[in-house]
Design a protein around this motif. Structure first.
Motif, short mmCIF file in Angstrom:
data_model
loop_
_atom_site.label_atom_id
_atom_site.label_comp_id
_atom_site.label_asym_id
_atom_site.label_seq_id
_atom_site.Cartn_x
_atom_site.Cartn_y
_atom_site.Cartn_z
N TYR A 34 -10.01 4.90 -3.19
CA TYR A 34 -9.67 4.24 -1.93
C TYR A 34 -8.34 4.75 -1.40
O TYR A 34 -7.39 4.96 -2.17
N VAL A 39 -10.53 1.24 -7.25
CA VAL A 39 -11.33 0.02 -7.20
C VAL A 39 -12.55 0.25 -8.07
O VAL A 39 -13.32 1.19 -7.85
N GLY A 99 -15.56 -4.25 -9.04
CA GLY A 99 -15.21 -5.33 -8.13
C GLY A 99 -13.76 -5.73 -8.14
O GLY A 99 -13.39 -6.74 -7.55
N THR A 100 -12.90 -4.95 -8.79
CA THR A 100 -11.48 -5.28 -8.87
C THR A 100 -10.63 -4.18 -8.26
O THR A 100 -10.83 -3.00 -8.57
N ASN A 101 -9.70 -4.59 -7.40
CA ASN A 101 -8.72 -3.66 -6.86
C ASN A 101 -7.47 -3.76 -7.72
O ASN A 101 -6.85 -4.82 -7.79
N TYR A 102 -7.11 -2.68 -8.38
CA TYR A 102 -6.03 -2.69 -9.37
C TYR A 102 -4.65 -2.48 -8.78
O TYR A 102 -3.67 -2.39 -9.51
N GLY A 103 -4.58 -2.42 -7.44
CA GLY A 103 -3.26 -2.34 -6.82
C GLY A 103 -3.01 -0.97 -6.21
O GLY A 103 -3.61 0.02 -6.61
N SER A 121 -8.13 -10.62 -7.36
CA SER A 121 -6.94 -10.08 -8.03
C SER A 121 -5.75 -10.29 -7.13
O SER A 121 -5.90 -10.45 -5.91
N GLN A 138 -1.52 -8.96 -6.64
CA GLN A 138 -0.45 -8.07 -7.08
C GLN A 138 0.88 -8.52 -6.52
O GLN A 138 0.94 -9.17 -5.47
N TYR A 181 4.64 -6.67 -5.49
CA TYR A 181 5.31 -5.42 -5.24
C TYR A 181 6.78 -5.69 -4.94
O TYR A 181 7.14 -6.75 -4.44
N LEU A 203 4.32 -1.16 -7.03
CA LEU A 203 3.55 -2.17 -7.75
C LEU A 203 4.28 -2.63 -9.00
O LEU A 203 4.68 -1.80 -9.83
N THR A 233 -0.40 -6.59 -11.70
CA THR A 233 -1.68 -7.05 -11.19
C THR A 233 -2.18 -8.15 -12.12
O THR A 233 -2.17 -7.99 -13.34
N ALA A 249 -13.11 -6.39 -2.86
CA ALA A 249 -11.95 -5.72 -3.43
C ALA A 249 -11.50 -4.53 -2.59
O ALA A 249 -10.59 -3.81 -2.97
#
Lengths: 115, 112
Positions: free
Chosen positions: A31, A96, A99-103, B31, B33, B35, B45, B48, B97
């Protein structure tokens, strides 16, 4: 590790001019995103991409265009610059999965002034 | 569109003090986060969190995710001038997400 690289860092445009903000990431993130940040207004999403060849509008897409021909590159195009586009622009990428967006990993930003 | 509210908006404290920053929403996050952004740079970041009730520690920073996954907090112990910056929370709406929604941030200044 370069992460997310944005160019240029600063630019002054005249009203009606066009320019492309470049963004490259070397983390193989699927992404990518473009945000603008105005004082006291937080980060607003312009466009994003979930993979090469796929882009979608964010919250404030008017006056901008994007393309994603490769996983690594996600340029942002301003066609007819307006004073309202004066802002700091940030490119970001993320992984991503399941189903999780890790930042996000952000670039260092482009400060654009339209006069 | 989910709304993320951060408080306080501004915080100025002396070195050595403790502080807590809050991030609240009526929506459930898949989720969240945190920052930190310094002048002239992009946000970086810090952490998370994905599980309700989760607590993560990063040196003097403690992050907590609410049991219902609608809120989060950031606690800094014995703040130092190097902690000065804009702290942003961001969340991905449950079931989506693709993109994060950012809070408006907390500007922290730690005075020596």
């Amino acid at each position: 590790n370069a992460g997310v690289t944005q160019t240029p860092k600063f630019r002054i445009l005249k009203i009606g001019q066009s320019m492309t903000l470049q963004c490259t990431q070397d983390m193989n993130h699927n992404y990518m995103y473009w945000y603008r940040q105005d004082p006291g207004m937080g980060l607003k999403l312009i466009y994003y991409s979930v993979g090469a060849g796929i882009t979608d509008k964010g919250e404030v897409p008017n006056g901008y265009n994007v393309s994603r021909s490769t996983t690594e590159d996600f340029p942002l195009r301003l066609e007819l610059a307006a004073p309202s586009q004066t802002s700091v622009y940030f490119c970001a990428s993320s992984y991503v999965g399941s189903g999780t967006n890790y930042g996000y990993t952000f670039g260092s930003g482009t400060r654009l002034t339209v006069v | 569109t989910q709304l993320l509210e951060q408080s306080p908006q501004f915080l100025s404290i002396q070195e050595g003090e403790n502080l807590t920053v809050y991030c609240n929403s009526s929506s459930v996050f898949s989720s969240l986060q945190w920052y930190r952004q310094e002048p002239g740079e992009g946000p970086v970041l810090l952490v998370t969190v994905v599980t309700g009730g989760e607590v993560k520690k990063l040196k003097r920073l403690t992050f907590q995710f609410g049991d219902a996954r609608k809120d989060s907090s950031l606690h800094i112990t014995a703040a130092q001038p190097g902690d000065t910056g804009l702290y942003l929370c961001a969340g991905a709406e449950s079931g989506s997400a693709r993109q994060l929604t950012f809070g408006s941030g907390t500007q922290l200044t730690v005075l020596p």
